[in-house]
Motif scaffolding. Sequence first.
Motif, PDB file in Angstrom:
ATOM      1  N   PHE A  12       0.832  -1.193   0.000  1.00 23.38           N
ATOM      2  CA  PHE A  12       0.000   0.000   0.000  1.00 23.38           C
ATOM      3  C   PHE A  12       0.873   1.252   0.000  1.00 23.38           C
ATOM      4  N   PHE A  13       1.962   1.222   0.755  1.00 20.81           N
ATOM      5  CA  PHE A  13       2.898   2.362   0.762  1.00 20.81           C
ATOM      6  C   PHE A  13       3.516   2.556  -0.617  1.00 20.81           C
ATOM      7  N   ALA A  14       3.852   1.446  -1.282  1.00 18.23           N
ATOM      8  CA  ALA A  14       4.404   1.548  -2.632  1.00 18.23           C
ATOM      9  C   ALA A  14       3.384   2.159  -3.596  1.00 18.23           C
ATOM     10  N   ALA A  15       2.113   1.736  -3.461  1.00 15.75           N
ATOM     11  CA  ALA A  15       1.070   2.307  -4.312  1.00 15.75           C
ATOM     12  C   ALA A  15       0.941   3.809  -4.077  1.00 15.75           C
ATOM     13  N   LEU A  16       0.962   4.236  -2.813  1.00 12.04           N
ATOM     14  CA  LEU A  16       0.891   5.661  -2.500  1.00 12.04           C
ATOM     15  C   LEU A  16       2.092   6.406  -3.065  1.00 12.04           C
ATOM     16  N   ARG A  17       3.276   5.822  -2.884  1.00 11.53           N
ATOM     17  CA  ARG A  17       4.515   6.467  -3.317  1.00 11.53           C
ATOM     18  C   ARG A  17       4.485   6.827  -4.796  1.00 11.53           C
ATOM     19  N   PHE A  18       3.944   5.928  -5.618  1.00 11.60           N
ATOM     20  CA  PHE A  18       3.902   6.193  -7.051  1.00 11.60           C
ATOM     21  C   PHE A  18       2.656   6.969  -7.467  1.00 11.60           C
ATOM     22  N   ALA A  19       1.531   6.741  -6.788  1.00 11.15           N
ATOM     23  CA  ALA A  19       0.301   7.445  -7.153  1.00 11.15           C
ATOM     24  C   ALA A  19       0.435   8.947  -6.932  1.00 11.15           C
ATOM     25  N   VAL A  20       1.127   9.332  -5.856  1.00  8.61           N
ATOM     26  CA  VAL A  20       1.333  10.757  -5.581  1.00  8.61           C
ATOM     27  C   VAL A  20       2.076  11.426  -6.725  1.00  8.61           C
ATOM     28  N   MET A  21       2.982  10.707  -7.349  1.00  8.92           N
ATOM     29  CA  MET A  21       3.710  11.252  -8.493  1.00  8.92           C
ATOM     30  C   MET A  21       2.916  11.122  -9.781  1.00  8.92           C
ATOM     31  N   ALA A  22       2.177  10.019  -9.932  1.00 12.77           N
ATOM     32  CA  ALA A  22       1.540   9.712 -11.208  1.00 12.77           C
ATOM     33  C   ALA A  22       0.499  10.747 -11.605  1.00 12.77           C
ATOM     34  N   VAL A  23      -0.284  11.238 -10.642  1.00  8.23           N
ATOM     35  CA  VAL A  23      -1.379  12.165 -10.969  1.00  8.23           C
ATOM     36  C   VAL A  23      -0.855  13.441 -11.617  1.00  8.23           C
ATOM     37  N   PRO A  24       0.085  14.182 -10.999  1.00 13.40           N
ATOM     38  CA  PRO A  24       0.580  15.391 -11.673  1.00 13.40           C
ATOM     39  C   PRO A  24       1.347  15.094 -12.958  1.00 13.40           C
ATOM     40  N   VAL A  25       2.006  13.932 -13.019  1.00 15.44           N
ATOM     41  CA  VAL A  25       2.738  13.586 -14.242  1.00 15.44           C
ATOM     42  C   VAL A  25       1.769  13.434 -15.416  1.00 15.44           C
ATOM     43  N   ILE A  26       0.667  12.711 -15.204  1.00 11.25           N
ATOM     44  CA  ILE A  26      -0.321  12.520 -16.266  1.00 11.25           C
ATOM     45  C   ILE A  26      -0.898  13.853 -16.712  1.00 11.25           C
ATOM     46  N   LEU A  27      -1.104  14.761 -15.771  1.00 13.20           N
ATOM     47  CA  LEU A  27      -1.746  16.045 -16.077  1.00 13.20           C
ATOM     48  C   LEU A  27      -0.807  17.048 -16.740  1.00 13.20           C
ATOM     49  N   PHE A  28       0.467  17.042 -16.358  1.00 10.64           N
ATOM     50  CA  PHE A  28       1.323  18.162 -16.752  1.00 10.64           C
ATOM     51  C   PHE A  28       2.592  17.792 -17.516  1.00 10.64           C
ATOM     52  N   VAL A  29       2.974  16.516 -17.540  1.00 11.53           N
ATOM     53  CA  VAL A  29       4.239  16.140 -18.182  1.00 11.53           C
ATOM     54  C   VAL A  29       3.954  15.405 -19.487  1.00 11.53           C
ATOM     55  N   PRO A  30       4.464  15.905 -20.612  1.00  7.45           N
ATOM     56  CA  PRO A  30       4.256  15.200 -21.881  1.00  7.45           C
ATOM     57  C   PRO A  30       4.933  13.829 -21.864  1.00  7.45           C
ATOM     58  N   PHE A  31       4.271  12.869 -22.490  1.00  5.23           N
ATOM     59  CA  PHE A  31       4.872  11.539 -22.575  1.00  5.23           C
ATOM     60  C   PHE A  31       6.074  11.592 -23.506  1.00  5.23           C
ATOM     61  N   PRO A  32       7.200  10.995 -23.130  1.00  3.58           N
ATOM     62  CA  PRO A  32       8.401  11.082 -23.977  1.00  3.58           C
ATOM     63  C   PRO A  32       8.266  10.248 -25.242  1.00  3.58           C
ATOM     64  N   GLN A  33       9.047  10.602 -26.225  1.00  2.16           N
ATOM     65  CA  GLN A  33       9.153   9.762 -27.411  1.00  2.16           C
ATOM     66  C   GLN A  33      10.083   8.604 -27.052  1.00  2.16           C
ATOM     67  N   VAL A  34       9.501   7.426 -26.949  1.00  2.00           N
ATOM     68  CA  VAL A  34      10.252   6.307 -26.408  1.00  2.00           C
ATOM     69  C   VAL A  34       9.705   5.014 -26.997  1.00  2.00           C
ATOM     70  N   ARG A  35      10.540   4.020 -27.071  1.00  4.54           N
ATOM     71  CA  ARG A  35      10.103   2.699 -27.515  1.00  4.54           C
ATOM     72  C   ARG A  35       9.276   2.062 -26.399  1.00  4.54           C
ATOM     73  N   LYS A  36       8.016   1.777 -26.697  1.00  5.53           N
ATOM     74  CA  LYS A  36       7.053   1.426 -25.654  1.00  5.53           C
ATOM     75  C   LYS A  36       7.430   0.152 -24.901  1.00  5.53           C
ATOM     76  N   ARG A  37       7.849  -0.900 -25.599  1.00  5.74           N
ATOM     77  CA  ARG A  37       8.111  -2.157 -24.903  1.00  5.74           C
ATOM     78  C   ARG A  37       9.302  -2.021 -23.963  1.00  5.74           C
ATOM     79  N   TRP A  38      10.300  -1.218 -24.354  1.00  3.57           N
ATOM     80  CA  TRP A  38      11.451  -1.027 -23.478  1.00  3.57           C
ATOM     81  C   TRP A  38      11.100  -0.082 -22.337  1.00  3.57           C
ATOM     82  N   PHE A  39      10.197   0.857 -22.603  1.00  2.00           N
ATOM     83  CA  PHE A  39       9.705   1.701 -21.512  1.00  2.00           C
ATOM     84  C   PHE A  39       8.994   0.850 -20.464  1.00  2.00           C
ATOM     85  N   LEU A  40       8.188  -0.118 -20.908  1.00  2.00           N
ATOM     86  CA  LEU A  40       7.487  -0.992 -19.967  1.00  2.00           C
ATOM     87  C   LEU A  40       8.467  -1.868 -19.193  1.00  2.00           C
ATOM     88  N   LEU A  41       9.521  -2.350 -19.846  1.00  6.64           N
ATOM     89  CA  LEU A  41      10.537  -3.120 -19.134  1.00  6.64           C
ATOM     90  C   LEU A  41      11.192  -2.259 -18.061  1.00  6.64           C
TER      91      LEU A  41
END
Length: 326
Positions: A34-63
């Motif tokens: 649960f702490f890990a979920a909070l740790r990333f969720a706190v960052m994920a919300v503003p990132v989705i709203l304000f940070v453009p997704f990088p030009q990146v190879r998707k499968r390697w980004f997922l890795l």
Amino acid sequence: MSTRDRMLGLTVVVLWGLNFIAIRFGLDHFPPFFFAALRFAVMAVPVILFVPFPQVRKRWFLLYAVGFGFAQFAFLFLAMDTGMPTGLASLVLQSSAPFTVLLGVLFLRERMSPLQIGGIGVAVAGMVVIGADRMTHSALGVGAIVPVLLTVAAGLGWAFGNIGSRLARPDNALRMTLWMSVVPPLPFLAMSLALEGPTAGVESLTTLGSADGLLAIGGLVYVVLLGTIAGSGLWTHLLARYEASRVAPLSLLVPIVGITASWLILREAPSMVELAGAAIVITGCAAGVLARPSTSATPSNSGAEHDADGGERRDVRDEPMVASAR
């Protein structure tokens, strides 16, 4: 490297070393997943709203996101929650360095130099010394090595993340690091619900006004703002200005800060054997990081790319693999 940039590098070392103290404060109150979920969720919300997704190879980004963001912290938080001392966790996590070299051989067709092979052997020997000492002096016996093995698994997850970062070739490494935080929250939340129970996270949120709850909030804020955004941002800045071989050795100072801070703040006192093992591990990792690899057999079209966190393109085949931590 200029004096100013050396000071920035040492600032990152301190931020990342103290980051393990912040994680400990968080785990003393929140269930690990649960702490890990909070740790990333706190960052994920503003990132989705304000940070453009990088030009990146998707499968390697997922890795990268699954290895560095999910696997590393799943095993690390579980290890620290089940008895891994905070200072030793900052050390054993450095197993990511020799793992990264070995994965580079397996997946990138790189070749290790004799010094790298020797360094990996020395680092593994140091891990064995630490594990053996914990088994000998713990009432749990063989069970005392489980948190150590979990931390080693976290280092392996980080190493897979390094390989993904190396192959992703983002146009902006910092944006990729920030977008990595979008992937782990839902898997961690699902694991929390399944393994920790549907009420565990809710109960921890309802007691945030307690002493350990306030420390946990402070730890969460530190991990997100200072450990991740500030630390990774400064690390990216340095890797954009200098060769990775000049910046990477600084990360080997992180366990020194982590072990010292754990002793001063948490009163964790490692044994002399554990300290000797720590010195052996750092020596082996330093040899692996500083050594120049043998000529790579990787095809030439994959030679020039971003390093794990740098902003400029260079021939990564002749540099050690590193990634921003925490």
